[in-house]
Design an enzyme around this catalytic site. Structure first.
Site, PDB file in Angstrom:
ATOM      1  CG  ASP A 272       2.229  -2.362   8.402  1.00  9.50           C
ATOM      2  OD1 ASP A 272       1.554  -3.496   8.526  1.00  9.50           O
ATOM      3  OD2 ASP A 272       3.209  -1.959   8.957  1.00  9.50           O
TER       4      ASP A 272
ATOM      5  CE1 TYR B 114       3.813  -3.542  14.884  1.00  7.95           C
ATOM      6  CE2 TYR B 114       6.051  -3.591  14.042  1.00  7.95           C
ATOM      7  CZ  TYR B 114       4.597  -4.026  13.906  1.00  7.95           C
ATOM      8  OH  TYR B 114       4.064  -4.362  13.058  1.00  7.95           O
TER       9      TYR B 114
ATOM     10  CG  HIS C 269      -1.518  -5.949   5.968  1.00  5.13           C
ATOM     11  ND1 HIS C 269      -2.205  -4.917   6.653  1.00  5.13           N
ATOM     12  CD2 HIS C 269      -0.180  -5.703   6.297  1.00  5.13           C
ATOM     13  CE1 HIS C 269      -1.483  -4.095   7.388  1.00  5.13           C
ATOM     14  NE2 HIS C 269      -0.181  -4.692   7.233  1.00  5.13           N
TER      15      HIS C 269
END
Length: 462
Positions: A232, A378, A435
């Site tokens: 990630d 983000y 993931h």
């Protein structure tokens, strides 16, 4: 040939030449940017800051009143809307299963909290101040190096919505595996703004800037050369460390192999017409059909748009809201582990994880009040200053390894990866997992990482 035809042909030639020129300009490798190794991210003015380089060992203890308050919140009556008939997780977290999670959290997890607290503190935890921020990390170090083994430092990097908890089942394999000729001193930091690591007081702390913080952390701990493994956000941060500080990195291993540049998109499109020429037989469905992969990304990227634009708004909705926090985070552990789990009423959450493990991760976010600061990454990675530093076009020359787990949210072809990772020496495919490989399949990821380390050792005579 008439004048008009000659003029048209000349214009076409100029257009083609210009297009080729621009394409080369947009896809050719560029030099690495120079970053400020002392950039200050703490509150107030840098002139008032004097860095304390002391490393402080931390012990966990959460006061009873904090746990009692959480229990009181979970004791509330929740009037959720019932899921639509025949719907599992397709619309988000199934509220019938959410009631089960709440009950387990309140009636089974919290009564054994002190045991979970001891478990979370089983590895040595430390904090130190770097560039104005208190950075938390786990660190295992040998008092006496194990006999007959080569010992290497390794930096393990998590992402969102994970934490250092993801690596708890992988750490002992790296530290205490009697069957391996290699042993590792492990460093697992919480990203700035995650868990016990302080969030930035100033805008601009992107994944590129975090690269500098973690390079400085490893140097402070005495590691001038080390391996990196990440998933990630850890993929981007780890890649950036390997790119910007290649002399410090023995090898970079990722369980999510991404490449999003223009040339990568073109190559992937070409390969979609002749998959067998570019993908080992039996693994074509990791990448194709492209339309299906794009549809999945579109369906599952809504959170990213919110967090990239208004992280504080969604953060406010989730702060002091343990049930909302759990639903928001756990839904990702369902869908990103296997998209087909969306069809299940329990989201398949207990197929790869235990509720205890999942709630450990939720507790880290809840107890540290870090959901808002974690989501800001983000936004910081989506601003103009980051786009002005196209790290995708800066080549990474250190030995690189790529482990693909089938149900992850995206994959990149070796053909595309090699434009960025010029020394890609390890590329594997796993038909299970998604993931959160370190969390869900730690033994598989460990084995893949060790195969990569073996290749690096032989390549560089370590």
């Amino acid at each position: 040939m008439g004048l008009l035809c000659r003029a048209t042909l000349a214009a076409f030639v100029v257009f083609v030449a210009f297009s080729v020129y621009k394409f080369r300009e947009l896809t050719k490798p560029i030099d690495a940017p120079t970053l400020d190794l002392d950039e200050y991210w703490g509150p107030g003015k840098k002139s008032n800051y004097k860095e304390n380089t002391e490393v402080v060992e931390n012990k966990f203890f959460i006061p009873d009143e904090v746990i009692d308050s959480l229990r009181k919140d979970l004791n509330r009556s929740f009037e959720f809307q019932a899921p639509l008939e025949g719907i599992g997780f397709e619309y988000g977290f199934n509220t019938v299963y959410l009631q089960k999670v709440i009950k387990y959290w309140r009636d089974e997890y919290l009564p054994k909290w002190r045991k979970r607290e001891l478990f979370l503190g089983k590895w040595p935890h430390f904090t130190t101040n770097i560039q104005g921020l208190r950075i938390h990390y786990i660190h295992t170090r040998y008092d006496i190096p194990p006999k007959g083994k080569k010992v290497f430092p390794v930096l393990l990097l998590h992402g969102w919505p994970g934490s250092v908890r993801e690596f708890y089942d992988m750490i002992p394999l790296l530290v205490n595996n009697a069957d391996s000729e290699y042993a590792f001193e492990v460093v697992v930091p919480s990203l700035p703004g995650y868990g016990w690591s302080q969030g930035s007081a100033k805008p601009g702390l992107s994944a590129t800037e975090i690269t500098v913080i973690f390079r400085n952390l490893m140097f402070r701990l005495g590691y001038k050369k080390f391996f990196i493994q990440g998933g990630d956000w850890g993929v981007i941060i780890g890649s950036n460390i390997a790119t910007l500080f290649p002399d410090a990195v023995l090898g970079y291993h990722s369980n999510i192999c991404w490449s999003h540049g223009l040339l990568s998109m073109i190559k992937t499109t070409i390969a979609s017409y002749y998959p067998k020429l570019f993908v080992p037989e039996g693994y074509e469905d990791f990448f194709f059909p492209q339309s299906e992969k794009f549809k999945f990304l579109l369906e599952e990227s809504g959170y990213m748009h919110i967090q990239s634009t208004k992280p504080d708004t969604i953060g406010a909705a989730l702060t002091n809201n343990p049930v909302g926090l759990a639903a928001y985070i756990l839904e990702k552990f369902s869908t990103w582990t296997n998209k087909d789990y969306r069809k299940l009423s329990d989201g398949g959450l207990e197929k790869k994880f235990t509720l205890d493990a999942l709630l450990d991760n939720i507790m880290i976010y809840y107890l540290t009040n870090s959901i808002t600061t974690s989501q800001r990454l983000y936004a910081e990675n989506s601003n103009a200053s980051v786009f002005s530093l196209p790290m995708e076009r800066v080549q990474t020359n250190v030995p690189t390894g790529c482990a693909r787990f089938k149900h992850d949210i995206a994959h990149a072809l070796d053909w595309a990866l090699k434009d960025k990772f010029a020394n890609l020496i390890h590329s594997t495919y796993h038909k299970d997992g998604g993931h959160f490989a370190a969390f869900g399949l730690p033994k598989v990821l460990y084995k893949d990482f060790m195969e990569f380390v073996e290749k690096v050792v032989k390549l560089n005579n370590l």
